[in-house]
Design a protein around this motif. Structure first.
Motif, mmCIF file in Angstrom:
data_model
loop_
_atom_site.group_PDB
_atom_site.id
_atom_site.type_symbol
_atom_site.label_atom_id
_atom_site.label_comp_id
_atom_site.label_asym_id
_atom_site.label_seq_id
_atom_site.Cartn_x
_atom_site.Cartn_y
_atom_site.Cartn_z
ATOM 1 N N LEU A 20 0.824 -1.204 0.000
ATOM 2 C CA LEU A 20 0.000 0.000 0.000
ATOM 3 C C LEU A 20 0.859 1.256 0.000
ATOM 4 O O LEU A 20 0.609 2.195 -0.755
ATOM 5 C CB LEU A 20 -0.950 -0.004 1.201
ATOM 6 C CG LEU A 20 -1.920 1.155 1.287
ATOM 7 C CD1 LEU A 20 -2.841 1.186 0.068
ATOM 8 C CD2 LEU A 20 -2.749 1.053 2.553
ATOM 9 N N GLN A 23 2.358 1.614 -3.398
ATOM 10 C CA GLN A 23 1.357 1.987 -4.374
ATOM 11 C C GLN A 23 0.995 3.457 -4.286
ATOM 12 O O GLN A 23 0.699 4.086 -5.281
ATOM 13 C CB GLN A 23 0.103 1.148 -4.152
ATOM 14 C CG GLN A 23 -0.073 0.478 -5.332
ATOM 15 C CD GLN A 23 -0.812 -0.509 -5.836
ATOM 16 O OE1 GLN A 23 -0.545 -1.591 -5.512
ATOM 17 N NE2 GLN A 23 -1.658 -0.161 -6.733
ATOM 18 N N CYS A 24 0.992 3.975 -3.094
ATOM 19 C CA CYS A 24 0.617 5.376 -2.889
ATOM 20 C C CYS A 24 1.800 6.319 -3.049
ATOM 21 O O CYS A 24 1.672 7.520 -2.857
ATOM 22 C CB CYS A 24 -0.031 5.547 -1.516
ATOM 23 S SG CYS A 24 -1.587 4.645 -1.397
ATOM 24 N N GLN A 46 -6.268 6.903 -6.816
ATOM 25 C CA GLN A 46 -6.748 5.777 -6.037
ATOM 26 C C GLN A 46 -7.904 6.206 -5.151
ATOM 27 O O GLN A 46 -7.890 7.295 -4.586
ATOM 28 C CB GLN A 46 -5.606 5.217 -5.190
ATOM 29 C CG GLN A 46 -4.513 4.642 -6.050
ATOM 30 C CD GLN A 46 -3.182 4.557 -5.348
ATOM 31 O OE1 GLN A 46 -2.866 5.381 -4.502
ATOM 32 N NE2 GLN A 46 -2.389 3.570 -5.706
ATOM 33 N N THR A 48 -11.107 4.316 -2.436
ATOM 34 C CA THR A 48 -11.527 3.098 -1.750
ATOM 35 C C THR A 48 -12.995 2.854 -2.045
ATOM 36 O O THR A 48 -13.715 3.764 -2.453
ATOM 37 C CB THR A 48 -11.329 3.205 -0.224
ATOM 38 O OG1 THR A 48 -12.072 4.321 0.264
ATOM 39 C CG2 THR A 48 -9.861 3.341 0.135
ATOM 40 N N SER A 97 -8.824 -3.261 -9.158
ATOM 41 C CA SER A 97 -9.233 -3.318 -7.760
ATOM 42 C C SER A 97 -8.293 -4.224 -6.979
ATOM 43 O O SER A 97 -7.885 -5.276 -7.479
ATOM 44 C CB SER A 97 -10.669 -3.843 -7.659
ATOM 45 O OG SER A 97 -11.086 -3.864 -6.316
ATOM 46 N N TYR A 98 -7.941 -3.806 -5.762
ATOM 47 C CA TYR A 98 -7.095 -4.586 -4.857
ATOM 48 C C TYR A 98 -7.814 -4.674 -3.517
ATOM 49 O O TYR A 98 -8.499 -3.743 -3.111
ATOM 50 C CB TYR A 98 -5.742 -3.896 -4.626
ATOM 51 C CG TYR A 98 -4.931 -3.696 -5.873
ATOM 52 C CD1 TYR A 98 -4.092 -4.689 -6.348
ATOM 53 C CD2 TYR A 98 -5.004 -2.499 -6.579
ATOM 54 C CE1 TYR A 98 -3.337 -4.502 -7.501
ATOM 55 C CE2 TYR A 98 -4.255 -2.311 -7.729
ATOM 56 C CZ TYR A 98 -3.421 -3.310 -8.181
ATOM 57 O OH TYR A 98 -2.687 -3.123 -9.315
ATOM 58 N N LEU A 100 -7.940 -4.474 0.423
ATOM 59 C CA LEU A 100 -7.238 -3.960 1.602
ATOM 60 C C LEU A 100 -7.667 -4.755 2.825
ATOM 61 O O LEU A 100 -6.882 -5.019 3.725
ATOM 62 C CB LEU A 100 -7.538 -2.472 1.812
ATOM 63 C CG LEU A 100 -7.039 -1.537 0.715
ATOM 64 C CD1 LEU A 100 -7.445 -0.103 1.009
ATOM 65 C CD2 LEU A 100 -5.525 -1.632 0.570
ATOM 66 N N HIS A 105 -11.836 -2.059 -0.437
ATOM 67 C CA HIS A 105 -10.985 -2.342 -1.586
ATOM 68 C C HIS A 105 -10.421 -1.044 -2.134
ATOM 69 O O HIS A 105 -11.065 -0.002 -2.067
ATOM 70 C CB HIS A 105 -11.783 -3.072 -2.677
ATOM 71 C CG HIS A 105 -12.276 -4.398 -2.213
ATOM 72 N ND1 HIS A 105 -13.462 -4.546 -1.550
ATOM 73 C CD2 HIS A 105 -11.715 -5.621 -2.284
ATOM 74 C CE1 HIS A 105 -13.624 -5.814 -1.229
ATOM 75 N NE2 HIS A 105 -12.579 -6.490 -1.664
ATOM 76 N N LEU A 106 -9.209 -1.122 -2.658
ATOM 77 C CA LEU A 106 -8.570 0.016 -3.303
ATOM 78 C C LEU A 106 -8.895 -0.065 -4.788
ATOM 79 O O LEU A 106 -8.711 -1.112 -5.408
ATOM 80 C CB LEU A 106 -7.054 -0.053 -3.097
ATOM 81 C CG LEU A 106 -6.241 1.081 -3.679
ATOM 82 C CD1 LEU A 106 -6.458 2.340 -2.851
ATOM 83 C CD2 LEU A 106 -4.762 0.728 -3.683
ATOM 84 N N GLU A 108 -7.893 1.561 -8.283
ATOM 85 C CA GLU A 108 -6.828 2.369 -8.886
ATOM 86 C C GLU A 108 -7.213 2.702 -10.324
ATOM 87 O O GLU A 108 -7.609 1.825 -11.081
ATOM 88 C CB GLU A 108 -5.542 1.549 -8.860
ATOM 89 C CG GLU A 108 -4.353 2.239 -9.471
ATOM 90 C CD GLU A 108 -3.122 1.353 -9.420
ATOM 91 O OE1 GLU A 108 -2.345 1.521 -8.471
ATOM 92 O OE2 GLU A 108 -2.960 0.505 -10.319
#
Length: 156
Positions: A20, A23-24, A46, A48, A97-98, A100, A105-106, A108
Motif C-alpha cells: 500500500l 502503491q501510494c 486511487q 476506496t 481493484s485490490y 485492503l 478495496h482500493l 486504482e
C-alpha cells in the motif's frame, strides 16, 4: 495448493502495508529522480470502495461504455481497460481493484496511452459524474474534478 488458486480467483490481490505504501508513492524512490513537471502529471488515482470488487468494476465498465468507450472487463484480474477514440486519437484508461480488507478495496485508475488533455476530460467526467455510489471520493477530489470539467467546458 488447489484451494488457494480457487480462492485467488474469487478475490482481488491483497495488499499488505508495504504494498500500500509503495502503491501510494510513500517511499517510491523514483519520485526523487523525476523533474518537477513530471511529478505534477498524476498518472494514477486511487479511491476506496466498500462494495464488492466485481460490483464496482461492472459499474465502472458500464459507466465507461455509457461515455462511448470500448471496454474489456477482465474479471479474473479485477481489471477494466477502456479505450476512447477522440479528435486527438485513441486514449486509454485502466481501472484495477485490490483488497485492503474483507470490506474495503482500493480502486486504482491509471492513464493509458494517448493525449493527456483528452484523458483528463474522460477522467474528470468519470470521477465527477459517473462513480458516485461506487467509490469513496473525497470532497476535495470531487470538487477539483468538477472545477476542471467546468473549466474544460468553458475553454471550448
Amino acid at each position: 495448493g488447489e484451494g488457494k488458486s480457487a480462492e485467488a480467483a474469487s478475490t482481488p490481490k491483497r495488499l499488505n502495508a508495504f504494498d500500500l505504501i509503495n502503491q501510494c508513492g510513500g517511499v517510491a524512490l523514483n519520485r526523487m529522480l523525476l523533474t518537477q513537471s513530471e511529478r505534477q502529471v498524476k498518472k494514477v488515482s486511487q479511491f476506496t470502495s466498500n462494495l464488492a470488487p466485481t460490483e464496482v468494476l461492472q459499474g465502472i465498465d458500464a459507466a465507461l461504455q455509457d461515455m462511448g468507450c470500448d471496454t474489456r472487463l477482465q474479471p479474473a484480474a479485477f481489471k477494466v481497460k477502456g479505450a476512447l477514440l477522440t479528435s486527438s486519437g485513441m486514449i486509454g484508461i485502466i481501472i484495477q481493484s485490490y483488497a485492503l480488507s474483507e470490506d474495503v478495496h482500493l480502486v486504482e485508475i491509471r492513464r493509458g496511452k494517448g493525449d493527456i488533455l483528452e484523458y483528463f476530460k474522460l477522467y474528470n467526467e468519470l470521477v465527477s459524474n459517473r462513480l458516485e455510489g461506487l467509490v469513496n471520493i473525497p470532497p476535495s477530489v470531487a470538487e477539483a474534478a468538477a472545477a476542471a470539467a467546468g473549466g474544460a467546458a468553458e475553454a471550448k
